[in-house]
Design a protein around this motif. Sequence first.
Motif, PDB file in Angstrom:
ATOM      1  N   THR A 254      44.198  49.859  49.908  1.00  0.00           N
ATOM      2  CA  THR A 254      44.479  51.100  49.491  1.00  0.00           C
ATOM      3  C   THR A 254      43.180  51.563  48.930  1.00  0.00           C
ATOM      4  N   GLY A 255      42.978  52.959  49.023  1.00  0.00           N
ATOM      5  CA  GLY A 255      42.031  53.596  48.222  1.00  0.00           C
ATOM      6  C   GLY A 255      42.431  53.821  46.619  1.00  0.00           C
ATOM      7  N   TRP A 256      41.447  54.166  45.727  1.00  0.00           N
ATOM      8  CA  TRP A 256      41.914  54.464  44.500  1.00  0.00           C
ATOM      9  C   TRP A 256      41.331  55.687  44.057  1.00  0.00           C
ATOM     10  N   THR A 257      41.774  56.539  43.204  1.00  0.00           N
ATOM     11  CA  THR A 257      41.083  57.828  42.752  1.00  0.00           C
ATOM     12  C   THR A 257      41.270  57.856  41.338  1.00  0.00           C
ATOM     13  N   PHE A 258      39.858  58.207  40.813  1.00  0.00           N
ATOM     14  CA  PHE A 258      39.959  58.223  39.148  1.00  0.00           C
ATOM     15  C   PHE A 258      39.422  59.692  38.919  1.00  0.00           C
ATOM     16  N   VAL A 259      40.126  60.314  37.766  1.00  0.00           N
ATOM     17  CA  VAL A 259      39.912  61.655  37.518  1.00  0.00           C
ATOM     18  C   VAL A 259      39.478  61.662  36.069  1.00  0.00           C
TER      19      VAL A 259
END
Length: 263
Positions: A254-259
């Motif tokens: 998977t990918g991953w997102t950081f906010v």
Amino acid sequence: MKIHNIKYLLIAAFMLVFSACDPIVDEQQLTNSTDVAGVNLTASHSTPGGNKVTLKMDTPGVTGYWDYNLGKSLTNETTIVYPIPGKSTFTFIGTLGGEFFTKTIDVQIDQLDTRLDQDWYDLVSENTSAGKTWVFDGAAGTGAMFWFMSPPDNPDSAMSAWWNAGDCCPPLDVSGKMHFDLNGAANYNHYQTTAAAAEKGSFVLDPTNKKLIIQNSKILGYEAGNTANEYNIITLTEDKLVLYVPRSLKDPTTGWTFVFKPQ
């Protein structure tokens, strides 16, 4: 005696035949056109002491590229707008013809009189020496999407959450912070918690290719980062930073997102 003579003649004939079949190789060795001392590197400012600098290698017969610490330019001559005041060392990597070499040149920058790409100010603030601190934009148990699984290999889908991990299972450094500044270098500090000691490193910001690279430290939320510590910039404004990895350490499928938001 005649039999022996015939035998030797046959051996000689075979040797001639086989030697005639050997390929003719024209061995040419590369030679140097000069030595390292003969390679001329120059740096010129658009204004005295300014941060717009032209780096040039002007020795005939020599080719290579420039490494200016925050990126590379695959040419003998390049003009950069450098964001860090003080003395900086730039490196030319090239070939003399028969061997590779590196040579450096020191450049003193006294003023940032040419504005940088806006991404620099959004990341480190207008006060580039003081810098800027970023924290997660949300907290566990609130439903906020600040650290989540997303589709792999597609930055355009970075905001499509597959699993909002931060809400139920936040990262180990969820209460930490990260700080960027340009005080003499591209400095980066990771803090496991707001009260923890800094894990000092550096960073490379590539506004053209929308990349952020962390060196000798780790990103906030590092459990889901990647081994290269290289992140796609999805959003970078004064009050929001969104990063994405195509393949996450948390789950390589998977990918991953950081906010993040400024502290």
